[in-house]
Design a protein around this motif. Sequence first.
Motif, PDB file in Angstrom:
ATOM      1  N   HIS A   8       1.164  -0.993   0.323  1.00 47.80           N
ATOM      2  CA  HIS A   8      -0.029  -0.163  -0.154  1.00 47.80           C
ATOM      3  C   HIS A   8       1.060   1.874   0.290  1.00 47.80           C
ATOM      4  O   HIS A   8       1.836   1.199   0.096  1.00 47.80           O
ATOM      5  CB  HIS A   8      -0.713   0.003   1.475  1.00 47.80           C
ATOM      6  CG  HIS A   8      -0.116  -0.215   2.469  1.00 47.80           C
ATOM      7  ND1 HIS A   8       0.255   1.501   2.788  1.00 47.80           N
ATOM      8  CD2 HIS A   8       0.370  -0.274   3.114  1.00 47.80           C
ATOM      9  CE1 HIS A   8       0.778   1.190   4.426  1.00 47.80           C
ATOM     10  NE2 HIS A   8       1.062  -0.075   4.083  1.00 47.80           N
ATOM     11  N   THR A  53      -7.758  -7.543  -2.220  1.00 49.08           N
ATOM     12  CA  THR A  53      -6.872  -6.183  -1.107  1.00 49.08           C
ATOM     13  C   THR A  53      -7.028  -6.689  -0.654  1.00 49.08           C
ATOM     14  O   THR A  53      -7.710  -7.565   0.213  1.00 49.08           O
ATOM     15  CB  THR A  53      -6.978  -5.063  -1.719  1.00 49.08           C
ATOM     16  OG1 THR A  53      -6.622  -4.284  -0.532  1.00 49.08           O
ATOM     17  CG2 THR A  53      -8.872  -5.044  -1.770  1.00 49.08           C
ATOM     18  N   ALA A  59      -4.447   0.284   2.382  1.00 48.17           N
ATOM     19  CA  ALA A  59      -4.488  -1.507   1.358  1.00 48.17           C
ATOM     20  C   ALA A  59      -5.724  -1.136  -0.248  1.00 48.17           C
ATOM     21  O   ALA A  59      -5.774  -1.551  -1.009  1.00 48.17           O
ATOM     22  CB  ALA A  59      -4.236  -2.921   1.671  1.00 48.17           C
ATOM     23  N   LYS A  60      -7.079  -0.692   0.662  1.00 45.85           N
ATOM     24  CA  LYS A  60      -8.328  -0.875  -0.134  1.00 45.85           C
ATOM     25  C   LYS A  60      -8.051   0.152  -0.703  1.00 45.85           C
ATOM     26  O   LYS A  60      -8.308   0.207  -2.514  1.00 45.85           O
ATOM     27  CB  LYS A  60      -9.505  -1.118   0.637  1.00 45.85           C
ATOM     28  CG  LYS A  60      -9.847  -1.934   0.853  1.00 45.85           C
ATOM     29  CD  LYS A  60     -11.365  -2.912   2.108  1.00 45.85           C
ATOM     30  CE  LYS A  60     -12.535  -2.710   0.567  1.00 45.85           C
ATOM     31  NZ  LYS A  60     -13.378  -2.527   1.481  1.00 45.85           N
ATOM     32  N   ALA A  63      -5.880  -0.479  -3.980  1.00 45.57           N
ATOM     33  CA  ALA A  63      -5.929  -1.672  -5.073  1.00 45.57           C
ATOM     34  C   ALA A  63      -7.232  -0.959  -5.800  1.00 45.57           C
ATOM     35  O   ALA A  63      -7.283  -1.124  -7.301  1.00 45.57           O
ATOM     36  CB  ALA A  63      -6.350  -2.951  -3.664  1.00 45.57           C
ATOM     37  N   THR A  78     -11.647  -8.782  -2.016  1.00 50.86           N
ATOM     38  CA  THR A  78     -11.521  -8.396  -0.343  1.00 50.86           C
ATOM     39  C   THR A  78     -11.117  -9.364   0.622  1.00 50.86           C
ATOM     40  O   THR A  78     -11.997 -10.407   0.690  1.00 50.86           O
ATOM     41  CB  THR A  78     -12.228  -7.476   0.337  1.00 50.86           C
ATOM     42  OG1 THR A  78     -12.000  -6.038  -0.652  1.00 50.86           O
ATOM     43  CG2 THR A  78     -10.935  -6.430   1.748  1.00 50.86           C
ATOM     44  N   VAL A 107      -2.509  -6.632  -2.966  1.00 50.88           N
ATOM     45  CA  VAL A 107      -2.460  -5.222  -2.067  1.00 50.88           C
ATOM     46  C   VAL A 107      -2.390  -6.052  -1.058  1.00 50.88           C
ATOM     47  O   VAL A 107      -3.512  -6.148  -0.187  1.00 50.88           O
ATOM     48  CB  VAL A 107      -3.421  -4.419  -2.511  1.00 50.88           C
ATOM     49  CG1 VAL A 107      -2.810  -2.922  -1.768  1.00 50.88           C
ATOM     50  CG2 VAL A 107      -3.141  -4.166  -4.360  1.00 50.88           C
TER      51      VAL A 107
END
Length: 165
Positions: A8, A53, A59-60, A63, A78, A107
């Motif tokens: 990330h 992710t 991180a999201k 991604a 996810t 990710v």
Amino acid sequence: MDLIILRHGEAGKSIESSSADFERALTVSGTKEVEEVAEALEKLKLGIGYVITSPLKRAKETAIIAARGLKKEDVLETWDELKPEGETQELYRRLSKLREDSVVLVVGHEPYLSGMIGELISGTKQARIILKKAGVAKVEVTALVPKPSGELRWLLTPRQMKKIA
């Protein structure tokens, strides 16, 4: 299987509370850097078929930016296995259910990702790999279960990715 591993981007200051840490977002400069990395990933024409992710906000966000840049928003998933405290064995088990010729962008976070790279290429999480924020690695995976193995094809910093973009 090829794993494209993306850490990330730069996020706000670390927070002691784990629930607050879950919600830490990318900074403005972190967002810009990830956008440049996503542009480079698109130019590399890697054939990414899945974007997976960690559920943590930073991180999201990373991604989502990458998936948008790759025009792969429809394959963004996810997975809890990519949380910082997740188990790589569970991740490998789940990845093993995908097609063997898949190209998967994952990710996540450190030290989880560098430990995973080390485990795949050397059989131990103790291998010393440094994956910078918004850094990217490519591992050509030869096996996931029962014993993960693979070969590190490249490891690039955000600055190197920016030159590609």
